[in-house]
Design an enzyme around this catalytic site. Structure first.
Site, PDB file in Angstrom:
ATOM      1  N   ASP A 149       0.832  -1.208   0.000  1.00  0.00           N
ATOM      2  CA  ASP A 149       0.000   0.000   0.000  1.00  0.00           C
ATOM      3  C   ASP A 149       0.866   1.256   0.000  1.00  0.00           C
ATOM      4  O   ASP A 149       0.351   2.372  -0.028  1.00  0.00           O
ATOM      5  CB  ASP A 149      -1.034  -0.016   1.139  1.00  0.00           C
ATOM      6  CG  ASP A 149      -0.412  -0.120   2.514  1.00  0.00           C
ATOM      7  OD1 ASP A 149       0.832  -0.165   2.625  1.00  0.00           O
ATOM      8  OD2 ASP A 149      -1.187  -0.163   3.507  1.00  0.00           O
ATOM      9  N   SER A 150       2.208   1.058  -0.029  1.00  0.00           N
ATOM     10  CA  SER A 150       3.108   2.191  -0.305  1.00  0.00           C
ATOM     11  C   SER A 150       2.803   2.783  -1.667  1.00  0.00           C
ATOM     12  O   SER A 150       3.289   3.872  -1.992  1.00  0.00           O
ATOM     13  CB  SER A 150       4.573   1.729  -0.248  1.00  0.00           C
ATOM     14  OG  SER A 150       4.772   0.595  -1.069  1.00  0.00           O
ATOM     15  N   ASP A 176      -0.862  -6.295  -0.096  1.00  0.00           N
ATOM     16  CA  ASP A 176      -1.311  -5.721   1.184  1.00  0.00           C
ATOM     17  C   ASP A 176      -2.831  -5.682   1.276  1.00  0.00           C
ATOM     18  O   ASP A 176      -3.506  -5.319   0.294  1.00  0.00           O
ATOM     19  CB  ASP A 176      -0.810  -4.266   1.296  1.00  0.00           C
ATOM     20  CG  ASP A 176       0.480  -4.156   2.078  1.00  0.00           C
ATOM     21  OD1 ASP A 176       0.769  -5.051   2.890  1.00  0.00           O
ATOM     22  OD2 ASP A 176       1.199  -3.160   1.869  1.00  0.00           O
ATOM     23  N   GLU A 204       9.594  -3.966  10.092  1.00  0.00           N
ATOM     24  CA  GLU A 204       9.971  -2.649   9.552  1.00  0.00           C
ATOM     25  C   GLU A 204      10.523  -1.741  10.640  1.00  0.00           C
ATOM     26  O   GLU A 204       9.894  -1.572  11.691  1.00  0.00           O
ATOM     27  CB  GLU A 204       8.729  -2.000   8.890  1.00  0.00           C
ATOM     28  CG  GLU A 204       9.034  -0.623   8.309  1.00  0.00           C
ATOM     29  CD  GLU A 204       7.959  -0.084   7.382  1.00  0.00           C
ATOM     30  OE1 GLU A 204       6.953  -0.785   7.121  1.00  0.00           O
ATOM     31  OE2 GLU A 204       8.126   1.060   6.912  1.00  0.00           O
TER      32      GLU A 204
HETATM   33  O1  KIV Z   1       3.556  -1.121   1.535  1.00  0.00           O
HETATM   34  C1  KIV Z   1       4.759  -1.435   1.540  1.00  0.00           C
HETATM   35  O2  KIV Z   1       5.522  -1.136   0.615  1.00  0.00           O
HETATM   36  C2  KIV Z   1       5.269  -2.153   2.690  1.00  0.00           C
HETATM   37  C3  KIV Z   1       6.753  -2.238   2.826  1.00  0.00           C
HETATM   38  C4  KIV Z   1       7.280  -0.965   3.384  1.00  0.00           C
HETATM   39  C5  KIV Z   1       7.168  -3.409   3.619  1.00  0.00           C
HETATM   40  O3  KIV Z   1       4.537  -2.626   3.502  1.00  0.00           O
END
Ligand code: KIV
Length: 266
Positions: A50-51, A89, A184
């Site tokens: 979800d980044s 995610d 993280e």
């Molecule tokens: O959403 C994402 O990219 C993540 C990473 C930072 C592990 O959860």
């Protein structure tokens, strides 16, 4: 090394890699073109994180990302990869109950994910998902979906009490059936302890070199993000002639324990 280009990696392959002491490489991706390059290079895991809210949509946090966004980007990624294991995610407030978690996870698996990731020690959700046949990745340490509770992107697990709690939660997640764990932004010594105590692979980001694998946000490691690059990331494009070469350099650096170094750790 498990190097077949045509057979998709499974969670069993990743677990065997941990047992053999082979580091697992992971990058985020959100579209077919990057997915194809990552797959070609031989990266083991793609996280449709979800980044994408930060690096694709330009939001300050991951909170605005919807299930529909994650489904769409998972479909894009899954179409273009052959071997790489795909984790997607679950969105913010997308697993407030086990039934909601299962409904949403089903959509991500149908979109092409092989596993879903959720933040925090949501033990009931993990148990229920696993009971329904949904593979789960936990996510402890800094949990970006709780940023408004945390009050900032800070290193977690720094006190003895917080470290003990994190280790206990990691063991509970494993006991509940989680088969992978992302850690993280935690001190390297804590991440090493958690990785050693767990049988499931632990993938670190800002968690030191002793995790079973590493993950970075693709746009951070190419240094093309909209914000500033976090301390735990590294610009792999700087010394490379192409994006493919940069991703290959990251892959090699992780496999050979040359990344992360102390400068990228806490
Ligand atoms: O959403 C994402 O990219 C993540 C990473 C930072 C592990 O959860």
């Amino acid at each position: 090394m498990i190097q077949s280009k045509s057979l998709p990696l499974t969670i069993t392959d990743l677990t065997v890699m941990k047992q053999r002491g082979e580091k697992i490489t992971c990058l985020t991706a959100y579209d077919a073109s990057f997915s194809a390059v990552i797959d070609k290079v031989g990266i083991d895991v793609i996280l449709v994180g979800d980044s994408l809210g930060n690096v694709i949509q330009g939001h300050a946090t991951t909170l605005p990302v919807t299930l529909r966004d994650l489904e769409y980007h998972t479909q894009c990624v899954a179409k273009a990869k052959q071997r790489t294991f795909v984790v997607a995610d679950l969105p913010f407030l997308g697993y407030t109950t086990p039934v909601l978690a299962a409904k949403n996870a089903g959509k991500l698996l149908r979109a092409g994910a092989q596993m879903v990731k959720l933040e925090g020690a949501k033990i009931d959700c993990v148990k229920f998902l696993v009971d329904q046949g949904v593979p789960v990745c936990g996510h402890l340490g800094l949990q970006p979906q709780s940023i408004n509770l945390l009050g900032g992107y800070k290193v977690q697990g720094k006190t003895e009490q917080a470290a003990q709690q994190l280790l206990a939660e990691a063991l509970q997640l494993q006991q509940a059936g989680a088969q992978l764990l992302v850690l993280e932004c935690v001190p390297a010594i804590l991440a090493k302890n958690v990785s050693n105590q767990l049988e499931i692979p632990v993938i670190g980001i800002g968690a030191g070199v002793d995790c079973d694998g590493q993950v970075l946000v693709l746009y951070d490691m190419l240094n093309i993000g909209v914000g500033s690059r976090p301390r735990f990331s590294k610009d792999f494009l700087q010394d490379a002639c192409s994006i493919e070469e940069a991703i290959a350099a990251y892959h090699q650096a992780v496999k050979q324990l040359n990344f992360p170094t102390a400068e990228h750790s806490y």
